[in-house]
Design an enzyme around this catalytic site. Structure first.
Site, PDB file in Angstrom:
ATOM      1  CG  HIS A 230      -1.819  -1.354   1.635  1.00 48.21           C
ATOM      2  ND1 HIS A 230      -3.251  -1.294   0.767  1.00 48.21           N
ATOM      3  CD2 HIS A 230      -1.425  -2.508   1.872  1.00 48.21           C
ATOM      4  CE1 HIS A 230      -3.571  -2.398   1.410  1.00 48.21           C
ATOM      5  NE2 HIS A 230      -2.761  -3.173   1.852  1.00 48.21           N
ATOM      6  CG  PHE A 231       3.714   1.776  -2.550  1.00 52.72           C
ATOM      7  CD1 PHE A 231       4.317   1.320  -1.106  1.00 52.72           C
ATOM      8  CD2 PHE A 231       4.484   1.501  -3.641  1.00 52.72           C
ATOM      9  CE1 PHE A 231       5.349   0.351  -1.026  1.00 52.72           C
ATOM     10  CE2 PHE A 231       5.697   0.700  -3.246  1.00 52.72           C
ATOM     11  CZ  PHE A 231       6.046  -0.052  -2.403  1.00 52.72           C
ATOM     12  NE  ARG A 232      -1.132   3.763   3.841  1.00 53.22           N
ATOM     13  CZ  ARG A 232      -1.777   2.663   4.032  1.00 53.22           C
ATOM     14  NH1 ARG A 232      -2.800   2.461   3.614  1.00 53.22           N
ATOM     15  NH2 ARG A 232      -1.414   2.012   5.272  1.00 53.22           N
TER      16      ARG A 232
ATOM     17  CG  ASN B 260      -6.345   0.275   0.559  1.00 52.02           C
ATOM     18  OD1 ASN B 260      -5.198   0.153   0.035  1.00 52.02           O
ATOM     19  ND2 ASN B 260      -5.948   0.057   1.751  1.00 52.02           N
TER      20      ASN B 260
ATOM     21  CG  HIS C  28      -8.886  -8.032   3.837  1.00 52.24           C
ATOM     22  ND1 HIS C  28      -7.370  -6.899   4.266  1.00 52.24           N
ATOM     23  CD2 HIS C  28      -9.373  -8.370   4.821  1.00 52.24           C
ATOM     24  CE1 HIS C  28      -7.738  -6.998   5.603  1.00 52.24           C
ATOM     25  NE2 HIS C  28      -8.561  -7.638   5.948  1.00 52.24           N
TER      26      HIS C  28
ATOM     27  CG  HIS D  61      -3.312 -10.323   4.368  1.00 56.75           C
ATOM     28  ND1 HIS D  61      -4.579 -10.697   4.424  1.00 56.75           N
ATOM     29  CD2 HIS D  61      -3.373  -9.080   4.179  1.00 56.75           C
ATOM     30  CE1 HIS D  61      -5.530  -9.322   4.237  1.00 56.75           C
ATOM     31  NE2 HIS D  61      -4.628  -8.621   3.997  1.00 56.75           N
TER      32      HIS D  61
ATOM     33  CG  ASP E 212      -1.242  -5.938   4.263  1.00 62.30           C
ATOM     34  OD1 ASP E 212      -1.366  -5.004   3.530  1.00 62.30           O
ATOM     35  OD2 ASP E 212      -1.721  -6.405   5.254  1.00 62.30           O
TER      36      ASP E 212
ATOM     37  CG  HIS F  19      -1.159   3.462   9.331  1.00 64.53           C
ATOM     38  ND1 HIS F  19      -2.049   4.162   8.492  1.00 64.53           N
ATOM     39  CD2 HIS F  19      -1.501   2.199   9.026  1.00 64.53           C
ATOM     40  CE1 HIS F  19      -3.138   3.440   8.015  1.00 64.53           C
ATOM     41  NE2 HIS F  19      -2.705   1.710   8.235  1.00 64.53           N
TER      42      HIS F  19
HETATM   43  O1  DOR Z   1      -3.696  -3.911   8.388  1.00 66.46           O
HETATM   44  C1  DOR Z   1      -3.905  -3.385   7.252  1.00 66.46           C
HETATM   45  N1  DOR Z   1      -3.633  -2.237   6.725  1.00 66.46           N
HETATM   46  N2  DOR Z   1      -4.766  -4.259   6.414  1.00 66.46           N
HETATM   47  C2  DOR Z   1      -4.990  -3.940   5.259  1.00 66.46           C
HETATM   48  O2  DOR Z   1      -5.535  -4.775   4.576  1.00 66.46           O
HETATM   49  C3  DOR Z   1      -4.971  -2.680   4.802  1.00 66.46           C
HETATM   50  C4  DOR Z   1      -3.894  -1.990   5.405  1.00 66.46           C
HETATM   51  C5  DOR Z   1      -3.919  -0.649   4.938  1.00 66.46           C
HETATM   52  O3  DOR Z   1      -3.867  -0.212   4.026  1.00 66.46           O
HETATM   53  O4  DOR Z   1      -3.544   0.280   5.927  1.00 66.46           O
END
Ligand code: DOR
Length: 443
Positions: A62-64, A94, A176, A234, A305, A309
């Site tokens: 997830h590179f946001r 996402n 997921h 996962h 994964d 944050h």
């Molecule tokens: O813990 C998680 N964080 N699981 C996920 O499936 C999404 C991810 C996120 O994008 O922060």
């Protein structure tokens, strides 16, 4: 004239054996592997007997970008990737806005072309009403369905929508697998119980093993009903491994991430919110089963994964603290440290992290070291141990759940498309990755 020659390497073979050799790259490919290569080259590297591996393909990060680039962006995530020997990644939808149509996918592809130092591919995210986009957006490595809610607002948990998605098209579906109804019920019950002190540990109780199993069973049922290619993301529990041992068919694959292999619920005491993720970390027996599942071939591949944050966000009290841990730059050293300790073989590490992801997602010409394959490589030092340190982390998150752990197998060089992109702890400017191609049906 070669573009790059790597001399005096110990070159990993796909069967796990190692040969002392030189390797020459030209036009992005591995041109020759030989005892000695003496032709002229734009650049020559002395490997000093270090181990040359195929670059890792991390099939879940997830590179946001767009939307939360204070946590990570495609550039910073890809720099963290190559620091960890990852030369290609598949990124999740996402973001904000979510990657749910061609316009958003194109935006990411354009941005990645400008900023990514590793090769990139993207999932298209499922909503209840974007069925057409799910099957017509190109290029996408697969469809991602959040069956249980996590970071962001993507969620498809009703039978009608899931049936429609599984029954239309042929593109790989990655799930997921956590059951939303059970998450909601248990969240309400457990958080309202006055005898519970509200700590991050509750996260593993709320999203219990049954929460994962119910959704995994449901996804397998849908895959069987519609003959649909399914990848379970996962896996985290022993009961899922056992279920898959009984019911996995050729059209189903699955993965595990290092956090579920190396961390367990005892780690909440040390890591608090840093250890909070979805699906959550589990009791130690679950990790043992996941290791068995990997070694038995029930679990096909390893992803990270990588879900960055900031520590500021993580400092919020539970349940407002976000779920997810960074991991793209530590997965290879974690696994190579296991290899060095005799807990797994070099063939397994390559199968789980390079060859397997290439096969699972149908990424042509990657995953192996061999003449004619793409020159995506990482040269790792198996003699030196070095601790994970928050201050050395390349990810914008700026921390790692493995801080303090002494690992070996850190990359000294990472090469993408025959060009050095990471050397001696630094990114070399001016080198960029390429969009991945996918040979699976519907991609
Ligand atoms: O813990 C998680 N964080 N699981 C996920 O499936 C999404 C991810 C996120 O994008 O922060």
């Amino acid at each position: 004239m070669f573009d790059l020659v790597i001399k005096n390497a110990r070159v990993a073979q796909p069967d796990g054996s190692i040969v002392d050799a030189d390797l020459a790259c030209k036009n992005g490919r591995i041109e020759r592997i030989d005892q000695t290569i003496s032709g002229e080259a734009e650049e020559t590297i002395d490997a000093h007997g270090n181990l040359l591996l195929p670059g890792v393909i991390d099939p879940q990060v997830h590179f946001r970008e767009p939307g939360a680039t204070h946590k990570e962006d495609l550039g910073s995530g890809s720099r963290a990737a190559v620091r960890g020997g990852v030369t290609s990644f598949l990124e999740m939808p996402n973001c904000k806005p979510a990657t749910i149509d061609q316009a958003q996918l194109d935006w990411k592809l354009n941005r990645a072309a400008e900023t990514c130092v590793a090769n990139y591919g993207f999932f298209i995210g499922a909503t209840r009403d974007n069925l057409r986009s799910l099957n017509t957006t190109h290029p996408a490595c697969g469809i991602k369905i959040f069956m249980g809610s996590s970071t962001g607002d993507l969620l498809v948990d009703d039978d009608k929508s899931l049936d429609r998605i599984f029954s239309s098209g042929e593109r790989l579906i990655a799930v997921h697998a956590e059951d939303e109804e059970r998450i909601n019920q248990r969240t309400a019950a457990i958080l309202s119980d006055p005898s519970n002190s509200v700590t991050h540990q509750l996260h593993s109780e709320i999203r219990d093993p049954q929460t994962a199993l119910i959704a995994t069973q449901r996804a397998l049922g849908l895959s069987k009903k519609y003959g649909r290619r399914l990848h379970v993301l996962h896996l985290s529990t022993a009961i899922e491994v056992e279920y898959l041992r009984q019911h996995k068919s050729a059209q189903v694959s699955c993965e595990v991430i290092p956090n579920h292999l190396f961390l367990n619920t005892d780690d909440y005491a040390r890591l608090g919110a840093r250890a909070q993720m979805n699906p959550p970390i589990r009791s130690p027996q679950n990790a043992d089963s996941l290791w068995c599942g990997l070694k038995d071939g029930i679990i096909d591949i390893i992803a990270t994964d990588h879900a960055p944050h900031t520590l500021e966000e993580k400092s919020l009290p539970y349940p407002d603290s976000p779920a997810g841990m960074p991991g793209v730059e530590t997965s290879l050293p974690l696994m190579l440290t296991q290899f060095k300790a005799g807990k797994c073989t070099l063939q397994q590490v390559q199968n789980w992290m390079s060859i397997g992801p290439a096969m699972t997602y149908g990424i042509p010409n990657k995953g192996w070291i061999g003449e004619g394959f793409d020159a995506d490589l990482t040269l790792v030092d198996m003699d030196r141990y070095h601790p994970v340190r928050d201050e050395e982390v390349f990810s914008r998150a700026g921390w790692s759940p493995y801080t303090g752990l002494e690992l070996t197998g850190w990359p000294v060089y990472t090469i993408v498309g025959g060009q050095v992109v990471f050397e001696s702890g630094r990114i070399r400017p001016g080198v960029y990755g390429k969009p991945l191609t996918f040979s699976r049906p519907g991609t």
